[in-house]
Design a protein around this motif. Sequence first.
Motif, PDB file in Angstrom:
ATOM      1  N   UNK A   1      38.035  16.828  73.644  1.00  0.00           N
ATOM      2  CA  UNK A   1      37.831  16.760  72.189  1.00  0.00           C
ATOM      3  C   UNK A   1      36.513  16.070  71.816  1.00  0.00           C
ATOM      4  N   UNK A   2      35.824  16.635  70.811  1.00  0.00           N
ATOM      5  CA  UNK A   2      34.590  16.071  70.280  1.00  0.00           C
ATOM      6  C   UNK A   2      34.886  15.426  68.927  1.00  0.00           C
ATOM      7  N   UNK A   3      33.903  14.652  68.450  1.00  0.00           N
ATOM      8  CA  UNK A   3      33.881  14.271  67.039  1.00  0.00           C
ATOM      9  C   UNK A   3      32.478  14.516  66.481  1.00  0.00           C
TER      10      UNK A   3
ATOM     11  N   UNK B   1      37.106  17.886  66.676  1.00  0.00           N
ATOM     12  CA  UNK B   1      36.878  19.246  67.156  1.00  0.00           C
ATOM     13  C   UNK B   1      37.629  19.415  68.481  1.00  0.00           C
ATOM     14  N   UNK B   2      38.538  20.386  68.511  1.00  0.00           N
ATOM     15  CA  UNK B   2      39.320  20.672  69.721  1.00  0.00           C
ATOM     16  C   UNK B   2      38.809  21.973  70.342  1.00  0.00           C
TER      17      UNK B   2
ATOM     18  N   UNK C   1      38.233  22.825  64.140  1.00  0.00           N
ATOM     19  CA  UNK C   1      37.713  21.614  63.528  1.00  0.00           C
ATOM     20  C   UNK C   1      38.626  21.165  62.401  1.00  0.00           C
ATOM     21  N   UNK C   2      38.839  19.856  62.313  1.00  0.00           N
ATOM     22  CA  UNK C   2      39.648  19.268  61.243  1.00  0.00           C
ATOM     23  C   UNK C   2      38.985  17.982  60.775  1.00  0.00           C
ATOM     24  N   UNK C   3      39.075  17.725  59.470  1.00  0.00           N
ATOM     25  CA  UNK C   3      38.489  16.498  58.943  1.00  0.00           C
ATOM     26  C   UNK C   3      38.224  16.605  57.464  1.00  0.00           C
TER      27      UNK C   3
ATOM     28  N   UNK D   1      32.176  26.940  65.866  1.00  0.00           N
ATOM     29  CA  UNK D   1      31.577  26.621  67.164  1.00  0.00           C
ATOM     30  C   UNK D   1      30.584  25.476  66.993  1.00  0.00           C
ATOM     31  N   UNK D   2      30.299  24.831  68.097  1.00  0.00           N
ATOM     32  CA  UNK D   2      29.222  23.843  68.176  1.00  0.00           C
ATOM     33  C   UNK D   2      28.596  23.978  69.558  1.00  0.00           C
ATOM     34  N   UNK D   3      27.278  23.824  69.617  1.00  0.00           N
ATOM     35  CA  UNK D   3      26.610  24.084  70.888  1.00  0.00           C
ATOM     36  C   UNK D   3      25.555  23.025  71.190  1.00  0.00           C
TER      37      UNK D   3
END
Length: 341
Positions: A273-275, A287-288, A313-315, A333-335
């Motif tokens: 998981x990211x933030x 972000x999962x 993504x949640x928030x 997406x995130x890259x």
Amino acid sequence: MGRNHEVTTSHPLLGNDGELTEPGWSRALIQRYDRAMIKAPTWRIKEWDYYLVLSDSFAGAFTISDDGYIGLQSVSLLEFGDNPKEHTETVLNAFPMGKLCLPASSEGGTTIYEDKRLQMKFETAPSKRHITCHFDNFYMGKPFECDIWLSQPDMDTMVIATPWDKKHAFYYNQKINCMRASGYMLYDGKKYEFNPAKDFGTLDWGRGVWTYDNTWYWGSGNTDIDGIPFGFNIGYGFGNTIAASENIIFYNGKVHKLDDITFNIPAESYMDPWTFTSSDGRFEMNFIPVLDRSANLDYKIIVSDQHQVFGKMSGTVILDDGTKIKIQDMMCFAEKVHNRY
């Protein structure tokens, strides 16, 4: 630090010295790009059109690019179901050097690539965009094809003009979000149909002269919040962004400008998981990851290490007027990409 210089008047993007006349961001492509005004060598010029069309369960990505001494034409098919998977197929061209004749504006003209194996075309029409593709031997000997329409009503976009701290190097980029998608992709007897009630396309339109070695971060997504189109574009890492960042919220056809965003990527794995955190507190997300579309090319002079991670993504985001919007399980997406080319 609020880097928010907005360009509001139309004029040539480059001056007679080949430098940007006004670095900053804008809501539309109002600075006029002219390849003939570039002072850098032709082989340093990079031009591309990239479309991502995304549903909750699958996606397609389409690139036509002329990057000076190399052209990269690629198609990706992604599935996010119980067994997430993707395949990307790329055709490389030596020294296109402008021969693809990519349009000087995203607002008109046709971007086209054709050889015996791949025929791909991006057309613009009033309030619409049309993506068609036929790719022989896309994967496992089987062809891929698509016929996709994106609707583009009168709405704000994200445009940024960014210099590098190097003579004649610059980046002119437009992101068009929240375009409702219809049409289909076809591969191996399976038809992937886009539903304009919930599926969207995004255009990443780029023109410029890049320096050789760059790492960038980019994230984007679209959805409906209580029936109202919502999207975001976040990114950093290339060029001198002292005049403006590209961090934007799209809501009901209008943009809301953000300050700095940080991608907090786990050191152990891109699939952890990211933030995402923001300097102004207006974009705070978890972000999962679901799928890492990773690619590692090493042709010595040309090196690319890419991780385009799709996930949910949640928030909370905060609009310019202070309105709080809750996001829950938004597919996006995130890259992180490191290129030397």
